[in-house]
Design a protein around this motif. Structure first.
Motif, PDB file in Angstrom:
ATOM      1  N   ALA A  49       0.795  -1.230   0.000  1.00 52.25           N
ATOM      2  CA  ALA A  49       0.000   0.000   0.000  1.00 52.25           C
ATOM      3  C   ALA A  49       0.829   1.283   0.000  1.00 52.25           C
ATOM      4  N   PRO A  50       1.985   1.340   0.704  1.00 46.70           N
ATOM      5  CA  PRO A  50       2.754   2.601   0.681  1.00 46.70           C
ATOM      6  C   PRO A  50       3.143   3.056  -0.723  1.00 46.70           C
ATOM      7  N   LEU A 115     -12.165  -2.301  -0.585  1.00 49.31           N
ATOM      8  CA  LEU A 115     -11.626  -2.850   0.653  1.00 49.31           C
ATOM      9  C   LEU A 115     -12.593  -2.641   1.817  1.00 49.31           C
ATOM     10  N   LYS A 116     -13.306  -1.513   1.818  1.00 50.16           N
ATOM     11  CA  LYS A 116     -14.333  -1.292   2.843  1.00 50.16           C
ATOM     12  C   LYS A 116     -15.422  -2.365   2.750  1.00 50.16           C
ATOM     13  N   ASP A 117     -15.836  -2.669   1.535  1.00 48.57           N
ATOM     14  CA  ASP A 117     -16.867  -3.685   1.331  1.00 48.57           C
ATOM     15  C   ASP A 117     -16.343  -5.070   1.745  1.00 48.57           C
ATOM     16  N   GLU A 133      -8.152  -4.623   7.954  1.00 48.45           N
ATOM     17  CA  GLU A 133      -8.453  -3.322   8.564  1.00 48.45           C
ATOM     18  C   GLU A 133      -7.225  -2.420   8.536  1.00 48.45           C
ATOM     19  N   LYS A 134      -6.051  -3.002   8.798  1.00 52.41           N
ATOM     20  CA  LYS A 134      -4.813  -2.223   8.740  1.00 52.41           C
ATOM     21  C   LYS A 134      -4.543  -1.752   7.308  1.00 52.41           C
ATOM     22  N   ALA A 135      -4.799  -2.629   6.343  1.00 51.61           N
ATOM     23  CA  ALA A 135      -4.613  -2.269   4.936  1.00 51.61           C
ATOM     24  C   ALA A 135      -5.556  -1.147   4.535  1.00 51.61           C
ATOM     25  N   LEU A 136      -6.804  -1.206   5.053  1.00 50.83           N
ATOM     26  CA  LEU A 136      -7.775  -0.153   4.744  1.00 50.83           C
ATOM     27  C   LEU A 136      -7.284   1.199   5.247  1.00 50.83           C
ATOM     28  N   GLU A 137      -6.687   1.228   6.417  1.00 50.42           N
ATOM     29  CA  GLU A 137      -6.127   2.475   6.945  1.00 50.42           C
ATOM     30  C   GLU A 137      -5.036   3.018   6.024  1.00 50.42           C
ATOM     31  N   MET A 138      -4.223   2.112   5.500  1.00 49.21           N
ATOM     32  CA  MET A 138      -3.124   2.538   4.628  1.00 49.21           C
ATOM     33  C   MET A 138      -3.647   3.009   3.276  1.00 49.21           C
ATOM     34  N   ILE A 139      -4.704   2.344   2.771  1.00 51.67           N
ATOM     35  CA  ILE A 139      -5.326   2.804   1.529  1.00 51.67           C
ATOM     36  C   ILE A 139      -5.949   4.178   1.732  1.00 51.67           C
ATOM     37  N   ALA A 142      -3.308   6.691   1.528  1.00 49.13           N
ATOM     38  CA  ALA A 142      -2.924   6.942   0.136  1.00 49.13           C
ATOM     39  C   ALA A 142      -3.955   7.823  -0.563  1.00 49.13           C
ATOM     40  N   ALA A 143      -5.242   7.589  -0.253  1.00 46.34           N
ATOM     41  CA  ALA A 143      -6.294   8.419  -0.837  1.00 46.34           C
ATOM     42  C   ALA A 143      -6.163   9.865  -0.372  1.00 46.34           C
ATOM     43  N   LYS A 144      -5.867  10.055   0.921  1.00 52.20           N
ATOM     44  CA  LYS A 144      -5.660  11.417   1.439  1.00 52.20           C
ATOM     45  C   LYS A 144      -4.476  12.070   0.744  1.00 52.20           C
ATOM     46  N   HIS A 145      -3.443  11.269   0.480  1.00 56.57           N
ATOM     47  CA  HIS A 145      -2.261  11.798  -0.200  1.00 56.57           C
ATOM     48  C   HIS A 145      -2.635  12.291  -1.598  1.00 56.57           C
TER      49      HIS A 145
END
Length: 417
Positions: A49-50, A115-117, A133-139, A142-145
């Motif tokens: 994800a990063p 990923l939310k779904d 859930e951890k991956a969703l936070e990282m996605i 990335a979306a915020k970025h």
């Protein structure tokens, strides 16, 4: 046919994004899907994800890329033919190049929704829940970025358009500035109590006071004053407001209205901050020597330190003012002494004192009330204009100074001298 640098500017880092997906992301997901003994994808997404933040650069460049395509489409027939030929191919599904270029912009938000779904449908006891859930936070990061990149791109674009309207002056153009607000405003004239329309640009570090250019070739506005936000004060009146900065003070309003005289400066601010000028029409005599003004022999001037309306004799001094880069400015005697610490020779001090100042200053300073009034005769017609003083120690006595004459003593109900 098309310069290589133009192609790079159109497609930005799309090659890097494609290689990341083709060589890493997709193979890792495919391998995991084939491994039935380990039904998880959260750890794969979490590991890679990063790298999704590289979409930020592409998103930031997208609007500029679309503009470049439009520019080359209009000026280069071979470019048109090439784009039309590509868009006719079956793989393009009859969609435009711009439509396909929009797909990477939408990619990260789609990953986030998917990923939310996925997390919502996972059983609570699923071994992939924690990693997903951890991956969703990282996605989400990335979306915020990407969103931040879009916001930054829009900010710089808007900032550049403002700079173009201002004529791209070197001391104003700064990509770190942030435009907070802009709009027309009414400037109040202290001299004749009229208003004129000006234009303000408020940035995070400065306020630009501008006037529209008559011939708008290039720049739309001319910058008259730049006031630093650092140290700036805003004083509100009932129908207007005062912007007081180190370089200048301006009284402004959104609609036509009268304003009130300014509050006095604190002594430590004298010369460091531009004063609000007392309006000419609010004053009929010099605010220092009390001599009456007239249009020929005693005209109105403003002290650049305190803003008082004074006569030429009382403002025949110059002192450096910090708000004007320590350049010498016209000031009154009191401000000159305070700012320079110099005391004038007695002969010059006496020379600059007016008739009313010499005779009425002492008693006016110890009065209950003092002001200019018009003396009327028995028929109610205008006569001599005088300076009236009611002393504190004898409130039943009225002193009348009518320069160049001596003071008269008036007492009694009938007003006889």
């Amino acid at each position: 046919m098309i310069p290589e640098e133009v192609v790079k500017m159109i497609f930005s880092n799309i090659s890097s994004i494609y290689q990341f997906h083709a060589l890493f992301f997709l193979p890792e997901l495919q391998k995991r899907m084939e491994d039935c003994s380990n039904p998880r994808i959260g750890d794969v997404i979490q590991k890679l994800a990063p790298f999704l933040k590289m979409y930020g650069e592409y998103v930031k460049n997208f609007d500029k890329a679309v503009e470049l395509i439009t520019t080359w489409w209009e000026k280069s027939p071979p470019f048109q033919e090439l784009i039309v030929d590509i868009q006719k191919r079956e793989v393009c599904a009859n969609l435009t190049l711009q439509h396909h270029m929009l797909e990477p912009v939408q990619r990260i938000p789609r990953y986030e929704l998917l990923l939310k779904d996925y997390v919502r449908k996972l059983p609570p006891e699923s071994p992939d829940r924690h990693d997903a859930e951890k991956a969703l936070e990282m996605i989400f990061s990335a979306a915020k970025h990407s969103n931040a990149a879009i916001a930054e791109m829009e900010r710089l674009q808007n900032l550049w358009e403002v700079y173009q309207r201002l004529g791209l002056e070197d001391d104003i153009v700064d990509p770190s500035n942030e435009l907070i607000k802009e709009g027309p405003i009414q400037k109040i004239s202290f001299r004749n109590n009229t208003t004129s329309e000006k234009y303000l640009f408020l940035f995070n570090n400065m306020l630009l006071y501008c006037v529209p250019k008559v011939i708008q070739v290039g720049a739309e506005f001319q910058v008259r004053w730049r006031i630093d936000v650092d140290g700036m004060k805003d004083v509100e009146f009932p129908d207007s407001f005062l912007v007081s900065g180190k370089q200048r003070s301006l009284e402004l309003q959104a609609s036509r209205a009268l304003s009130f005289p300014p509050a006095q400066f604190k002594s430590e601010e004298l010369g460091r901050r531009a004063p609000q000028w007392v309006r000419d029409k609010l004053v009929t005599m010099c605010m220092r020597c009390k001599e009456p003004f007239n249009a020929i022999t005693r005209r109105r001037h403003h002290c650049r330190a305190c803003g008082y309306v004074v006569c030429a004799r009382c403002s025949d001094y110059r002192a450096p003012l910090q708000y004007d880069r320590n350049r010498p400015n016209r000031v009154c005697l009191e401000c000159y002494v305070f700012l320079t610490g110099h005391l004038l020779p007695e002969e010059r001090e006496g020379k600059h004192k007016g008739i009313l100042e010499k005779e009425s200053a002492e008693i006016s300073g110890q009065s209950l009330m003092c002001s200019f009034l018009q003396l009327l005769d028995k028929n109610g017609k205008g006569g001599t204009r005088g300076w009236f003083v009611i002393p504190q120690d004898d409130p039943l006595v009225l002193y009348v100074y009518a320069a160049p004459q001596s003071p008269h003593l008036c007492s009694g109900d009938d007003g006889t001298y």
